[in-house]
Design a protein around this motif. Sequence first.
Motif, short mmCIF file in Angstrom:
data_model
loop_
_atom_site.label_atom_id
_atom_site.label_comp_id
_atom_site.label_asym_id
_atom_site.label_seq_id
_atom_site.Cartn_x
_atom_site.Cartn_y
_atom_site.Cartn_z
N CYS A 78 -3.51 1.20 -9.30
CA CYS A 78 -4.84 1.61 -8.73
C CYS A 78 -5.78 0.48 -8.62
N ALA A 79 -6.36 0.57 -7.33
CA ALA A 79 -7.09 -0.25 -6.76
C ALA A 79 -8.52 0.07 -6.19
N SER A 80 -9.44 -0.73 -6.37
CA SER A 80 -11.08 -0.32 -5.90
C SER A 80 -11.29 -1.26 -4.87
N ALA A 81 -11.64 -0.78 -3.67
CA ALA A 81 -12.19 -1.83 -2.58
C ALA A 81 -14.01 -1.96 -2.88
N PRO A 82 -14.15 -3.03 -2.12
CA PRO A 82 -15.73 -3.48 -2.32
C PRO A 82 -16.41 -2.82 -1.30
N ILE A 88 0.86 -1.09 -0.06
CA ILE A 88 0.06 0.02 -0.12
C ILE A 88 0.89 1.16 -0.01
N VAL A 89 0.41 2.17 -0.53
CA VAL A 89 0.96 3.43 -0.79
C VAL A 89 0.17 4.57 -0.03
N ALA A 135 -3.82 -5.56 0.21
CA ALA A 135 -3.98 -5.73 -1.13
C ALA A 135 -5.19 -6.84 -1.39
N ARG A 136 -5.26 -7.61 -0.56
CA ARG A 136 -6.19 -8.86 -0.53
C ARG A 136 -7.57 -8.15 -0.24
N ASP A 137 -7.64 -7.06 0.33
CA ASP A 137 -8.97 -6.28 0.46
C ASP A 137 -9.61 -5.37 -0.66
#
Length: 124
Positions: free
Chosen positions: A96-100, A47-48, A108-110
């Motif tokens: 870039c990542a989007s959470a649920p 995570i950044v 990262a697994r979330d």
Amino acid sequence: QARLVESGGGLVQAGGSLRLSCVDLGRTFNIYAMGWFRQAPGKERDIVAAINYGGDSTYYADSVKGRFTISRDNAKNTVDLQMNSLKPEDTAVYYCASAPAGTIRTAARDYNYWGQGTQVTVSS
């Protein structure tokens, strides 16, 4: 479902700045937390920074506090990462990542949707 597209990576000298941008071309954007991660060769994806759905709560890794700023524009479905005072150790592929859900996640697994990544290289 979300479709995340990053832009803004590149090569910069130490001490310089870059701004990464991520647009969500898919689902409703303004109810999900977003994050920026990075992965250097042979290392874990870490995570950044992360931001909640409304943009009023943020998280930063200790290594980037005071240098990086995460922000989002829910009207444009974008989340940005302003990176200042870059160091060679910031060199990595940035994702870039989007959470649920709307609250901040740091693992990262979330996160359930990911962009393709953009390379950031900082020369000394």
